[in-house]
Motif scaffolding. Structure first.
Motif, PDB file in Angstrom:
ATOM      1  N   LEU A 196       6.515 -37.243  21.037  1.00 12.53           N
ATOM      2  CA  LEU A 196       5.395 -37.537  21.932  1.00 12.53           C
ATOM      3  C   LEU A 196       5.965 -38.189  23.183  1.00 12.53           C
ATOM      4  O   LEU A 196       6.557 -39.264  23.113  1.00 12.53           O
ATOM      5  CB  LEU A 196       4.389 -38.485  21.269  1.00 12.53           C
ATOM      6  CG  LEU A 196       3.176 -38.828  22.131  1.00 12.53           C
ATOM      7  CD1 LEU A 196       2.209 -37.656  22.207  1.00 12.53           C
ATOM      8  CD2 LEU A 196       2.445 -40.060  21.592  1.00 12.53           C
ATOM      9  N   ALA A 197       5.805 -37.513  24.322  1.00 11.58           N
ATOM     10  CA  ALA A 197       6.242 -38.094  25.606  1.00 11.58           C
ATOM     11  C   ALA A 197       4.982 -38.428  26.404  1.00 11.58           C
ATOM     12  O   ALA A 197       4.325 -39.425  26.123  1.00 11.58           O
ATOM     13  CB  ALA A 197       7.177 -37.138  26.318  1.00 11.58           C
ATOM     14  N   LEU A 234       3.871 -37.496  14.514  1.00 11.07           N
ATOM     15  CA  LEU A 234       5.057 -37.268  15.347  1.00 11.07           C
ATOM     16  C   LEU A 234       6.299 -37.758  14.622  1.00 11.07           C
ATOM     17  O   LEU A 234       6.266 -38.826  13.997  1.00 11.07           O
ATOM     18  CB  LEU A 234       4.961 -38.067  16.646  1.00 11.07           C
ATOM     19  CG  LEU A 234       3.940 -37.764  17.739  1.00 11.07           C
ATOM     20  CD1 LEU A 234       3.730 -36.270  17.938  1.00 11.07           C
ATOM     21  CD2 LEU A 234       2.664 -38.509  17.527  1.00 11.07           C
ATOM     22  N   LEU A 235       7.375 -36.996  14.745  1.00 16.16           N
ATOM     23  CA  LEU A 235       8.656 -37.491  14.231  1.00 16.16           C
ATOM     24  C   LEU A 235       9.135 -38.638  15.116  1.00 16.16           C
ATOM     25  O   LEU A 235       9.608 -39.654  14.637  1.00 16.16           O
ATOM     26  CB  LEU A 235       9.679 -36.344  14.218  1.00 16.16           C
ATOM     27  CG  LEU A 235      11.094 -36.678  13.768  1.00 16.16           C
ATOM     28  CD1 LEU A 235      11.109 -37.166  12.323  1.00 16.16           C
ATOM     29  CD2 LEU A 235      12.014 -35.471  13.930  1.00 16.16           C
ATOM     30  N   ILE A 236       8.983 -38.458  16.439  1.00 14.70           N
ATOM     31  CA  ILE A 236       9.485 -39.432  17.416  1.00 14.70           C
ATOM     32  C   ILE A 236       8.396 -39.761  18.435  1.00 14.70           C
ATOM     33  O   ILE A 236       7.721 -38.857  18.930  1.00 14.70           O
ATOM     34  CB  ILE A 236      10.705 -38.859  18.165  1.00 14.70           C
ATOM     35  CG1 ILE A 236      11.867 -38.603  17.190  1.00 14.70           C
ATOM     36  CG2 ILE A 236      11.152 -39.782  19.302  1.00 14.70           C
ATOM     37  CD1 ILE A 236      13.011 -37.793  17.802  1.00 14.70           C
ATOM     38  N   GLU A 237       8.252 -41.034  18.739  1.00 18.98           N
ATOM     39  CA  GLU A 237       7.329 -41.451  19.803  1.00 18.98           C
ATOM     40  C   GLU A 237       8.116 -42.209  20.866  1.00 18.98           C
ATOM     41  O   GLU A 237       8.854 -43.149  20.551  1.00 18.98           O
ATOM     42  CB  GLU A 237       6.227 -42.353  19.223  1.00 18.98           C
ATOM     43  CG  GLU A 237       5.258 -42.843  20.294  1.00 18.98           C
ATOM     44  CD  GLU A 237       4.144 -43.730  19.721  1.00 18.98           C
ATOM     45  OE1 GLU A 237       4.101 -43.934  18.488  1.00 18.98           O
ATOM     46  OE2 GLU A 237       3.353 -44.223  20.530  1.00 18.98           O
ATOM     47  N   LEU A 238       7.963 -41.792  22.118  1.00 18.24           N
ATOM     48  CA  LEU A 238       8.611 -42.502  23.220  1.00 18.24           C
ATOM     49  C   LEU A 238       7.619 -43.542  23.731  1.00 18.24           C
ATOM     50  O   LEU A 238       6.716 -43.216  24.510  1.00 18.24           O
ATOM     51  CB  LEU A 238       9.004 -41.519  24.340  1.00 18.24           C
ATOM     52  CG  LEU A 238       9.861 -40.327  23.890  1.00 18.24           C
ATOM     53  CD1 LEU A 238      10.210 -39.433  25.090  1.00 18.24           C
ATOM     54  CD2 LEU A 238      11.132 -40.784  23.178  1.00 18.24           C
ATOM     55  N   THR A 239       7.767 -44.777  23.271  1.00 16.07           N
ATOM     56  CA  THR A 239       6.747 -45.793  23.584  1.00 16.07           C
ATOM     57  C   THR A 239       6.863 -46.290  25.028  1.00 16.07           C
ATOM     58  O   THR A 239       5.980 -46.993  25.509  1.00 16.07           O
ATOM     59  CB  THR A 239       6.829 -46.989  22.616  1.00 16.07           C
ATOM     60  OG1 THR A 239       8.125 -47.565  22.732  1.00 16.07           O
ATOM     61  CG2 THR A 239       6.581 -46.569  21.179  1.00 16.07           C
ATOM     62  N   TYR A 240       7.965 -45.921  25.711  1.00 18.69           N
ATOM     63  CA  TYR A 240       8.120 -46.320  27.108  1.00 18.69           C
ATOM     64  C   TYR A 240       7.367 -45.383  28.059  1.00 18.69           C
ATOM     65  O   TYR A 240       7.370 -45.576  29.270  1.00 18.69           O
ATOM     66  CB  TYR A 240       9.611 -46.428  27.500  1.00 18.69           C
ATOM     67  CG  TYR A 240      10.451 -45.205  27.197  1.00 18.69           C
ATOM     68  CD1 TYR A 240      10.512 -44.136  28.078  1.00 18.69           C
ATOM     69  CD2 TYR A 240      11.194 -45.132  26.014  1.00 18.69           C
ATOM     70  CE1 TYR A 240      11.283 -43.026  27.805  1.00 18.69           C
ATOM     71  CE2 TYR A 240      11.976 -44.018  25.719  1.00 18.69           C
ATOM     72  CZ  TYR A 240      12.013 -42.964  26.612  1.00 18.69           C
ATOM     73  OH  TYR A 240      12.772 -41.862  26.324  1.00 18.69           O
ATOM     74  N   VAL A 292       0.276 -41.245  14.206  1.00 15.57           N
ATOM     75  CA  VAL A 292       1.280 -41.725  13.267  1.00 15.57           C
ATOM     76  C   VAL A 292       2.645 -41.245  13.742  1.00 15.57           C
ATOM     77  O   VAL A 292       2.834 -40.049  13.976  1.00 15.57           O
ATOM     78  CB  VAL A 292       0.988 -41.136  11.865  1.00 15.57           C
ATOM     79  CG1 VAL A 292       2.120 -41.423  10.913  1.00 15.57           C
ATOM     80  CG2 VAL A 292      -0.332 -41.645  11.324  1.00 15.57           C
ATOM     81  N   SER A 293       3.602 -42.161  13.918  1.00 18.54           N
ATOM     82  CA  SER A 293       4.950 -41.721  14.291  1.00 18.54           C
ATOM     83  C   SER A 293       5.971 -42.449  13.435  1.00 18.54           C
ATOM     84  O   SER A 293       5.779 -43.605  13.060  1.00 18.54           O
ATOM     85  CB  SER A 293       5.207 -41.957  15.777  1.00 18.54           C
ATOM     86  OG  SER A 293       5.143 -43.337  16.088  1.00 18.54           O
ATOM     87  N   LEU A 294       7.064 -41.743  13.115  1.00 11.20           N
ATOM     88  CA  LEU A 294       8.070 -42.315  12.213  1.00 11.20           C
ATOM     89  C   LEU A 294       9.127 -43.103  12.987  1.00 11.20           C
ATOM     90  O   LEU A 294       9.484 -44.213  12.604  1.00 11.20           O
ATOM     91  CB  LEU A 294       8.730 -41.177  11.411  1.00 11.20           C
ATOM     92  CG  LEU A 294       9.750 -41.611  10.356  1.00 11.20           C
ATOM     93  CD1 LEU A 294       9.115 -42.511   9.314  1.00 11.20           C
ATOM     94  CD2 LEU A 294      10.390 -40.385   9.706  1.00 11.20           C
ATOM     95  N   ILE A 295       9.645 -42.532  14.063  1.00 13.02           N
ATOM     96  CA  ILE A 295      10.763 -43.139  14.790  1.00 13.02           C
ATOM     97  C   ILE A 295      10.311 -43.458  16.210  1.00 13.02           C
ATOM     98  O   ILE A 295       9.768 -42.585  16.902  1.00 13.02           O
ATOM     99  CB  ILE A 295      11.970 -42.169  14.828  1.00 13.02           C
ATOM    100  CG1 ILE A 295      12.402 -41.824  13.398  1.00 13.02           C
ATOM    101  CG2 ILE A 295      13.120 -42.741  15.643  1.00 13.02           C
ATOM    102  CD1 ILE A 295      13.354 -40.638  13.314  1.00 13.02           C
ATOM    103  N   LYS A 296      10.516 -44.702  16.614  1.00 11.08           N
ATOM    104  CA  LYS A 296      10.033 -45.108  17.962  1.00 11.08           C
ATOM    105  C   LYS A 296      11.187 -45.519  18.860  1.00 11.08           C
ATOM    106  O   LYS A 296      12.143 -46.137  18.399  1.00 11.08           O
ATOM    107  CB  LYS A 296       9.037 -46.250  17.825  1.00 11.08           C
ATOM    108  CG  LYS A 296       7.763 -45.836  17.094  1.00 11.08           C
ATOM    109  CD  LYS A 296       6.846 -46.997  16.841  1.00 11.08           C
ATOM    110  CE  LYS A 296       5.559 -46.559  16.152  1.00 11.08           C
ATOM    111  NZ  LYS A 296       5.763 -46.062  14.776  1.00 11.08           N
ATOM    112  N   TYR A 297      11.085 -45.155  20.128  1.00 10.78           N
ATOM    113  CA  TYR A 297      12.059 -45.596  21.135  1.00 10.78           C
ATOM    114  C   TYR A 297      11.313 -46.391  22.190  1.00 10.78           C
ATOM    115  O   TYR A 297      10.166 -46.104  22.470  1.00 10.78           O
ATOM    116  CB  TYR A 297      12.730 -44.401  21.803  1.00 10.78           C
ATOM    117  CG  TYR A 297      13.730 -43.701  20.899  1.00 10.78           C
ATOM    118  CD1 TYR A 297      15.060 -44.094  20.872  1.00 10.78           C
ATOM    119  CD2 TYR A 297      13.313 -42.664  20.085  1.00 10.78           C
ATOM    120  CE1 TYR A 297      15.974 -43.465  20.051  1.00 10.78           C
ATOM    121  CE2 TYR A 297      14.216 -42.007  19.261  1.00 10.78           C
ATOM    122  CZ  TYR A 297      15.551 -42.419  19.246  1.00 10.78           C
ATOM    123  OH  TYR A 297      16.435 -41.786  18.429  1.00 10.78           O
TER     124      TYR A 297
END
Ligand code: AMP
Length: 174
Positions: free
Chosen positions: A125-126, A150-156, A169-174
């Motif tokens: 998710l971008a 989402l496997l990955i969420e770009l929280t920035y 729902v996201s598993l890995i967050k950046y």
């Protein structure tokens, strides 16, 4: 079972790809590791199971990889959302805005029964543009969007803000 940090360590960050300023999260280095990939899907399944989806709807192309594995794990159906002109039967078409210009996504009109519980799944998710366009198609076909996985969420990037009112729902967050 690998921890989220161990999964994160298997994602390759490619700076300035596909263009300057983008920090690309390359999941191929996670996918090639059997134990890590299974662990990622098992953990996504645990997060998404309470949403009790009948079908997972996933946009091409990396959404297919995550969506189909997750559908198998949850015993749910799997529906592809594709770029223009790829689906053979009658489709519903939606335009969505990209940073430059617009793109088109399509779904088969008979992809699921109206009222189905639908989980929308993608790898990353971008901005949320792809997921929002997919939700729009699902809603037009009478689907009940029970969440976004989402496997990955770009929280920035404020992608989640465009998904207000939906369970995300996201598993890995950046
Ligand atoms: P968006 O529509 O902006 O949320 O972008 C989501 C789509 O673009 C996803 O399907 C991703 O595969 C891809 N994407 C966007 N940004 C990145 C990134 N930084 N790393 C990897 N994939 C990305």
């Amino acid at each position: 079972m690998l921890s989220v940090d161990e999964l994160k360590a298997r994602i390759r960050i490619v700076p300035d790809w596909p263009k300057p300023g983008i920090s690309f999260k390359d999941i191929t280095t996670l996918l090639r590791d059997g134990a890590a990939w299974r662990s990622a899907i098992d953990q996504m399944a645990a997060l998404c199971r309470p949403l009790r989806p009948d079908v997972i709807v996933a946009p091409e192309a990396r959404g297919f990889i995550v969506g189909s594995a997750l559908a198998y794990a949850l015993g749910a159906g799997c529906v592809p959302v594709r770029k223009r002109g790829k689906l053979p039967a009658e489709t519903l078409r939606g335009e969505y805005l990209l940073e430059y210009g617009a793109d088109v996504l399509e779904i088969h009109r008979d992809a699921f029964k109206p009222g189905s519980r639908v989980l929308v799944v993608d790898d990353v998710l971008a901005t949320g543009g792809t997921v929002t366009a997919t939700i729009d198609l699902v809603s037009q076909l009478g689907g009940n969007v029970v969440g976004v996985g989402l496997l990955i969420e770009l929280t920035y990037i404020p992608g989640r803000e465009s998904l207000k009112g939906y369970e995300v729902v996201s598993l890995i967050k950046y």
